[in-house]
Design a protein around this motif. Structure first.
Motif, mmCIF file in Angstrom:
data_model
loop_
_atom_site.group_PDB
_atom_site.id
_atom_site.type_symbol
_atom_site.label_atom_id
_atom_site.label_comp_id
_atom_site.label_asym_id
_atom_site.label_seq_id
_atom_site.Cartn_x
_atom_site.Cartn_y
_atom_site.Cartn_z
ATOM 1 N N ARG A 92 36.080 -37.636 -33.165
ATOM 2 C CA ARG A 92 36.280 -37.665 -31.720
ATOM 3 C C ARG A 92 36.338 -39.082 -31.174
ATOM 4 N NH1 ARG A 92 32.314 -32.944 -29.269
ATOM 5 N NH2 ARG A 92 33.228 -31.167 -30.367
ATOM 6 N N ALA A 93 35.300 -39.874 -31.450
ATOM 7 C CA ALA A 93 35.207 -41.226 -30.891
ATOM 8 C C ALA A 93 35.876 -42.215 -31.840
ATOM 9 C CB ALA A 93 33.747 -41.608 -30.667
ATOM 10 N N ARG A 94 36.873 -42.952 -31.328
ATOM 11 C CA ARG A 94 37.636 -43.850 -32.184
ATOM 12 C C ARG A 94 37.796 -45.246 -31.593
ATOM 13 N NH1 ARG A 94 42.538 -40.197 -34.750
ATOM 14 N NH2 ARG A 94 41.301 -38.348 -35.223
ATOM 15 N N GLY A 95 37.384 -45.437 -30.357
ATOM 16 C CA GLY A 95 37.585 -46.707 -29.683
ATOM 17 C C GLY A 95 36.610 -47.782 -30.113
ATOM 18 N N ILE A 96 36.672 -48.932 -29.424
ATOM 19 C CA ILE A 96 35.858 -50.091 -29.780
ATOM 20 C C ILE A 96 34.372 -49.774 -29.711
ATOM 21 C CG2 ILE A 96 35.237 -52.420 -28.989
ATOM 22 C CD1 ILE A 96 38.130 -52.823 -28.190
ATOM 23 N N SER A 97 33.967 -48.897 -28.783
ATOM 24 C CA SER A 97 32.542 -48.602 -28.606
ATOM 25 C C SER A 97 32.039 -47.482 -29.505
ATOM 26 C CB SER A 97 32.270 -48.229 -27.146
ATOM 27 O OG SER A 97 32.987 -47.058 -26.798
ATOM 28 N N SER A 98 32.890 -46.917 -30.362
ATOM 29 C CA SER A 98 32.496 -45.733 -31.129
ATOM 30 C C SER A 98 31.471 -46.027 -32.212
ATOM 31 C CB SER A 98 33.743 -45.085 -31.761
ATOM 32 O OG SER A 98 34.416 -45.999 -32.618
ATOM 33 N N ALA A 99 31.260 -47.290 -32.562
ATOM 34 C CA ALA A 99 30.242 -47.641 -33.569
ATOM 35 C C ALA A 99 29.049 -48.349 -32.939
ATOM 36 C CB ALA A 99 30.858 -48.530 -34.660
ATOM 37 N N ASP A 100 28.911 -48.269 -31.609
ATOM 38 C CA ASP A 100 27.846 -49.020 -30.944
ATOM 39 C C ASP A 100 26.461 -48.603 -31.418
ATOM 40 O OD1 ASP A 100 29.592 -50.578 -29.569
ATOM 41 O OD2 ASP A 100 29.278 -49.647 -27.606
ATOM 42 N N HIS A 101 26.263 -47.310 -31.744
ATOM 43 C CA HIS A 101 24.936 -46.884 -32.193
ATOM 44 C C HIS A 101 24.548 -47.561 -33.506
ATOM 45 C CE1 HIS A 101 27.963 -44.222 -33.866
ATOM 46 N NE2 HIS A 101 27.121 -43.791 -34.789
ATOM 47 N N LEU A 102 25.529 -47.833 -34.366
ATOM 48 C CA LEU A 102 25.230 -48.551 -35.616
ATOM 49 C C LEU A 102 24.859 -49.998 -35.335
ATOM 50 C CD1 LEU A 102 28.031 -47.184 -37.992
ATOM 51 C CD2 LEU A 102 25.696 -46.351 -37.683
ATOM 52 N N PRO A 126 19.203 -34.069 -30.344
ATOM 53 C CA PRO A 126 18.610 -32.883 -29.713
ATOM 54 C C PRO A 126 19.680 -32.060 -28.999
ATOM 55 C CG PRO A 126 18.098 -34.863 -28.451
ATOM 56 C CD PRO A 126 18.740 -35.320 -29.714
ATOM 57 N N ASN A 127 19.482 -30.746 -29.045
ATOM 58 C CA ASN A 127 20.397 -29.809 -28.370
ATOM 59 C C ASN A 127 21.837 -29.975 -28.838
ATOM 60 O OD1 ASN A 127 18.196 -28.926 -26.781
ATOM 61 N ND2 ASN A 127 18.553 -30.590 -25.320
ATOM 62 N N GLY A 128 22.018 -30.420 -30.095
ATOM 63 C CA GLY A 128 23.367 -30.550 -30.651
ATOM 64 C C GLY A 128 24.181 -31.685 -30.093
ATOM 65 N N ALA A 129 23.520 -32.715 -29.547
ATOM 66 C CA ALA A 129 24.245 -33.865 -28.994
ATOM 67 C C ALA A 129 25.028 -34.572 -30.097
ATOM 68 C CB ALA A 129 23.268 -34.847 -28.339
ATOM 69 N N PRO A 130 26.166 -35.201 -29.765
ATOM 70 C CA PRO A 130 26.942 -35.916 -30.793
ATOM 71 C C PRO A 130 26.140 -37.064 -31.387
ATOM 72 C CG PRO A 130 28.208 -35.636 -28.756
ATOM 73 C CD PRO A 130 26.804 -35.261 -28.439
ATOM 74 N N VAL A 131 26.347 -37.333 -32.670
ATOM 75 C CA VAL A 131 25.681 -38.459 -33.303
ATOM 76 C C VAL A 131 26.125 -39.749 -32.616
ATOM 77 C CG1 VAL A 131 27.483 -38.707 -35.067
ATOM 78 C CG2 VAL A 131 25.205 -39.620 -35.500
ATOM 79 N N GLY A 132 25.147 -40.590 -32.285
ATOM 80 C CA GLY A 132 25.454 -41.842 -31.602
ATOM 81 C C GLY A 132 25.170 -41.813 -30.120
#
Length: 567
Positions: A92-102, A126-132
């Protein structure tokens, strides 16, 4: 059902800007340069590395390659399947900010390690939120919940958890007043990496941003230099709460009434709607006061009720103005109105209000990200200009730099100093314009000669001849020291490379002005299939994939849609 879903993924043309190094399970992210001139150097640097559609990025785990373009942004791409057909990936997430959690996890781990401490850092879902969406940092008996998007609501009533909010996550003014301050996080692009900044936001104060190294962990929680100033400024203590066990004698009722009236007046001064509503209910419960005081309390509640009705109209008007500013693409006005809306309409939002605020936050983030890239590129271009260039020749590029810096919103200290130095050199700073005599040269960082051979791929300069050593196309440059050794140089002469770079720069200048940013509800949602002008089927605003698609269309400068349909 399955066929319809697969078809939707196949039509997903968003370009991948982030990957992980070495293997699919890696936590080492990187961002691909957008410009072709930078991708050559990137490829040389990572000549022996492999890139993957990381599992922690929500990817398929497949290997990626780099795609170089001169007429659009460069990006990662999957290798084709065994049958030669394009690879299908549901990331789903592919933009510049898609790896910010890493990047947040890496920066936090290094920060604790440098202080001789250890912390547990996890990507909670929690509650099935997307990773990141949420980075959970546990340190001793405290926890930081870093909310990078709006998928999960922050927890404000747990003393053991301190929320840290991303740029698009709202906070209402009543929470700011009650907590004194909240922390925010942003990530700035630096080459092929992202740098973490921590901000402190307080009521009636602008967000102050700090490098991570200037922050500390205390018994109170995460602390920045701004926190200490805020605490020192809060010299007044809150009024003691009324305890049910006390006998409500007449003097106590009189005292309670005066305290509530004073609190109500203070809450109205700062336009704290939720606090005013709560105080009106508490005033209605006061009994035993004098008749004169009861009349005063009733008048205050009636006046507060009329004020609340006015605030409802103000809230409606603010949201209408915000939506109009987003549609018109007036980014600075969107920023100003978004601050007011988050303060006055931060709680109890309707679905429609959530949609408007989400679209505004996405607009600001998209414009700021693109402007940050332009600032970095313009600074690089200015550094490559010849020394001693006349001020009037610098001004066109410096004016572009000033405009891009304004769109970013707030630059880091290093870039702010660089912009100020170029403004002075071009005679655009206020002191320089006010002087009648020749301005003194600005103090700038020492000029470093650019390594041109890292900016032009071998396949390009080998097609040209060298004007300095006079070798023909297809031949390596040779040392021109006056001898006849004709020893081959390790790198080509700058005179052979500069015309190629100048030609690229001229093509970029002649490109048409980019269209205004795409809005979220101008594109079809890849998740729920809702078309243009139709809201997503979730109560929490648009799907993240739809936001990313709008950002991608903006980066690709895709033509705007016709009325009522996606282009």
């Amino acid at each position: 059902m399955l066929g319809r879903r697969a078809g939707r993924v196949r039509r997903d043309r968003r370009q991948i800007q982030t990957a992980v190094l070495g293997r699919a399970e890696s936590e080492e992210p990187l961002v691909l340069p957008l410009e072709a001139i930078e991708l050559d150097a990137f490829r040389n640097l990572h000549e022996n590395d492999s890139f993957w559609c990381g599992l922690l990025l929500g990817g398929c785990g497949g290997q990626l390659t780099t795609k170089l373009y001169t007429d659009r942004v460069c990006h990662f791409a999957h290798h084709p399947g065994p049958d030669g057909q394009p690879h299908i990936c549901g990331r789903r997430a592919r933009g510049i900010s898609s790896a910010d959690h890493l990047y947040v996890k890496s920066a936090a781990a290094a920060w604790f390690r440098n202080r001789g401490e250890e912390a547990d850092i996890a990507f909670a879902q929690p509650n099935g939120a997307p990773v990141g969406s949420l980075v959970d940092i546990t340190f001793r008996h405290r926890r930081l919940h870093v909310h990078l998007d709006q998928a999960l609501d922050p927890v404000w009533d747990d003393d053991g958890i301190e929320p840290v909010l991303g740029m698009s996550v709202p906070v209402d003014r009543d929470t700011l007043i009650r907590r004194w301050y909240v922390h925010r996080i942003r990530l700035d692009s630096e080459g092929t990496a992202r740098r973490v900044k921590i901000g402190t936001e307080a009521f009636a104060r602008p967000v102050e941003w700090f490098e991570l190294d200037t922050c500390t962990m205390t018994e109170r929680g995460l602390s920045t230099p701004a926190v200490e100033k805020i605490i020192r400024s809060r010299t007044s203590r809150p009024a003691p709460a009324w305890t049910a066990g006390r006998t409500r004698t007449a003097p106590d009722a009189e005292l309670r009434a005066q305290v509530l009236l004073r609190q109500l007046a203070d809450a109205r001064k700062v336009e704290a709607v939720v606090v005013v509503t709560r105080l009106c209910g508490q005033i209605a419960d006061v009994t035993g006061a004098k008749e004169e005081t009861q009349v005063q309390l009733a008048a205050a509640v009636a006046d507060a009720g009329r004020w609340l009705e006015q605030q409802t109209e103000v809230r409606r008007s603010l949201l209408a103005d915000l939506e109009a500013a987003v549609d018109a693409g007036h980014t600075q006005r969107v920023r100003t109105l978004l601050t007011h809306v988050n303060a006055t309409a931060g709680s109890d939002r309707t679905e429609e209000e959530t949609r408007v605020v989400g679209a505004a936050a996405d607009h600001v983030a998209t414009v700021a990200s693109a402007a940050a890239e332009r600032v970095r590129t313009l600074l690089e271009d200015l550094r490559r200009l010849p020394r001693g260039l006349a001020a009037h020749l610098l001004r066109p590029q410096v004016q572009q730099l000033i405009q891009a810096a304004a769109e970013v919103g707030r630059l880091g200290p290093r870039q702010e100093n660089q912009v100020a130095a170029w403004k002075a050199r071009a005679g655009l700073s206020k002191p320089a314009l006010a002087q009648t005599a020749a301005p003194r040269p600005a103090v700038v960082q020492p000029h470093r000669h650019p390594q041109l051979h890292k900016q032009v791929a071998r396949r390009h300069w080998m097609k040209t001849s060298c004007p300095r050593c006079r070798v023909g196309s297809g031949q390596e440059c040779v040392v021109d020291d006056g001898s006849r050794s004709r020893q081959v140089r390790h790198v080509p002469h700058d005179e052979r490379l500069q015309p190629i770079i100048d030609e690229r720069r001229e093509r970029q200048r002649n490109q048409p002005k980019p269209p205004p940013p795409w809005q979220v509800y101008e594109v079809t949602c890849p998740d729920c299939g809702q078309g243009a002008d139709a809201r997503c089927t979730t109560p929490g605003g648009p799907h993240r994939s739809r936001v990313e698609r709008a950002k991608e269309f903006t980066r690709l400068r895709k033509p705007r849609p016709e009325t009522g349909a996606e282009a």
